[in-house]
Write an enzyme that holds these catalytic residues in place. Sequence first.
Site, PDB file in Angstrom:
ATOM      1  N   THR A   1       0.827  -1.205   0.000  1.00 25.83           N
ATOM      2  CA  THR A   1       0.000   0.000   0.000  1.00 25.83           C
ATOM      3  C   THR A   1       0.863   1.258   0.000  1.00 25.83           C
ATOM      4  O   THR A   1       2.032   1.227   0.386  1.00 25.83           O
ATOM      5  CB  THR A   1      -0.915   0.047   1.235  1.00 25.83           C
ATOM      6  OG1 THR A   1      -0.106   0.183   2.411  1.00 25.83           O
ATOM      7  CG2 THR A   1      -1.766  -1.207   1.342  1.00 25.83           C
ATOM      8  N   SER A   2       0.247   2.367  -0.405  1.00 27.57           N
ATOM      9  CA  SER A   2       0.920   3.664  -0.380  1.00 27.57           C
ATOM     10  C   SER A   2      -0.092   4.756  -0.060  1.00 27.57           C
ATOM     11  O   SER A   2      -1.230   4.704  -0.535  1.00 27.57           O
ATOM     12  CB  SER A   2       1.574   3.962  -1.735  1.00 27.57           C
ATOM     13  OG  SER A   2       2.087   5.298  -1.764  1.00 27.57           O
TER      14      SER A   2
END
Length: 804
Positions: free
Chosen positions: A363-364
């Site tokens: 994720t970011s």
Amino acid sequence: MDAHEKLLDPANVWVDSEKDGAYQQQPLLSQPHQQTKDGDSENKRSLPKRIYYRSIIGYLTSILGALILGCALLRLFAAEAPGNWTSWTTSTPHPPPTNNNNNNTYLLGVGKADITGPVVEINLMGYADPKQVGSGLRQRLYSRAFIVGNIDNPSDRLVYLVLDTQSGDTAVRYGILNALESLGEEYKVYGHHNVAVTGTHSHAGPAGWLNYLLPQITSKGFDHQGYRAIVDGAVESIRKAHQSLTPGYLSVGTTKVFGANINRSLFAYLANPEEERVRYNISIEDDGSVEKDLTLLKFERAADEKALGVLTWFPVHGTSLLGNNTLIAGDNKGVAAYLFEKSMRGENPDFVAGFSQASVGDTSPNVLGAWCEDGSGKMCSFENSTCPVDGKSQSCHGRGPGFQTPDSGARSCFEIGKRQFEPARKLFDEGGLTPVRGGWVKAFHKFHNMTGFEFELPGGRMAKTCPAALGYSFAAGTSDGPGAFDFTQHDGNENTTSPVWKVVSRFLKDANEEQRACHGAKPILLDVGEMERPYLWTPNVVDVQVFRVGQLFIIVSPGEATTMAGRRWKEAVRTSDEAGEDAVVVLGGPANSYTHYITTEEEYGIQRYEGASTLYGPHTLAAYINVTMGLLGYLNPDSPAPPPHDQKSMVYPPDNTNQSLSFIPSVVMDNAPLFKSFGDVLTDAEKGTPYVIGDVVKVRFVGANPRNNLKLGGTYAAVEKLGKDGTWERFRDDGDWSVIFEWERTSELMGWSEVTIGWDTALEGEGEMEKGTAYRIRYFGDKKGLLGGVESFEGVSDCFSFKA
């Protein structure tokens, strides 16, 4: 273009986009971009000049320098299982649990304590950049403790810690458990099985406290001051939670969080089977590439139904603050917790909000996608996150919602934290939560050696894990923090990079053929699991832990599980004999240690950063699931407690606290310049002309090194307000996001330094400030004399006000 190519086409990949103050989904290649006359993109011109020092050569030079002087390396931070996970079974199946206890009351306690380590002169933990050194404080770091116990059998209880750190850690956990034992008989109920030490994965905290050599290299070794701050604060938070134990109720629910995370390794995610991915593809907004669910556990006192706290799980990397940030903070999770607790001050000033990580691996928070800052105006390559001008990764950077503001990601960080807080608070307020039933509390923990662990996969195929190793794509970094030189994700190996890396890799430790075969698709750059000089570089013995409270199961992961890896692990538990139809399963981490990443076997084969950082080979995830399933029987309501840990019969990970190297210099002394005194104001607030709400008020003082006193439970900076009775009262301090404390050494030789305290009033809530009221800024410092004595002092600004 066939169906598979269509999926890989960036034109069909969606990211979050802001329009008219709102965020929505938009195709990657439809992002607006204008070119200036000289070819530079307009967006690039509006960006601050970002300097990312994470140079692999710098790390390897420090390693070689430490072997030829000493030794060292690159960067830190961070399995598998194909097929149908419903086929996993426990080693000793049990019948589905029955609720023999109609009492849905639990023993509950919450606590919070300061764990802020040295805010200056220490490398930050997460990006592994030796030049990213602390220069001040944006927000204090905390340990938040949540205790749940069985009201009928109080010895059945658990502690879930949420630390504003990059991860949990072996040395820190040992330190916490030893300290708890020393507190006396009543604290001996807490031990290996029932204490989970999780980190929010912030990349903006001080480094130097981890147990193994690899993450110590860029911080110049082990920092005992920072380590003690974390251990002591964590223990204090547990003590507060323990002292506040009271009968209460738990309830759990889930809500969607949009605009706060995207998948930064979508190319690897798409390698998972299509029939598996489609199960999670609900809509354009929730396409399954990351989990949008936030799970919230509410703690409520039985006596008066007063809310004591909330514990949430949601996956998003703590990389909103960029690699050029040098101010200590809890990143977006710290913001979310701060906003929730602030919103509850009027109802319960002791309310504790824990925002724990979940399946965070791929994720970011940089939800506008990864863009090339090389003048091309293009998005980074979908397959390997490189840019067209030079074919390298250094210009590829993820963009958060406030990327155009030159503040090292602070605006983006606050916004992503706010986007987690708001739906969590709405779920908390509007109800829809399900009571956690049964009253039972169960836990197990096991130290498990991943070196050569052989086990059977669903379907009968045998699998084996390997001593830890990191691949070439590990050195490439990610779009949240790219690596250096010619390392790239997905296609990096000794034939596509400079020959020097092959020489360095084999000089440090030349992996044998068995090790290379075991790691399969991973071309080994660093054979860290077999490097033991001067002590182990990474863990081979890992923590496997699961908690159960009624129908709630909490998998405590020592590494960063990717989206699909986390789903498979949770699904295995959810469909087990031990879980009922109403089971709620969450995954929290990285916890207890730091084992880098955990990908699926399919993602591992792609060998982007996450796969290259999956330490124990392609079967890492399957091994974690196998060990978990073999111990789930201990979580049944009527099961006996798991056997106590025994060093004679169990392999323990080492505690390197007292043998770790440290080259961190201490503070020598502080001096004030001629004709000046400590705390003198050098640049004052504007007294005559009132400010406008939204301005940043700054005051500069003659200062001293803040490492002389960490001010745990206190503050370096305060905004004071003149009360109606003529006395000054504290309005804000350095635990508030709006107050910024910065320190600068102006003369190393003379021991001079200056402190700037800023108050960003644009971050204050509507109606929180009073126009026409007098305010002032106060600085709390500590100076160190040449003979070692430390003495406190203060400085205070002139009064100032805001236009009515």
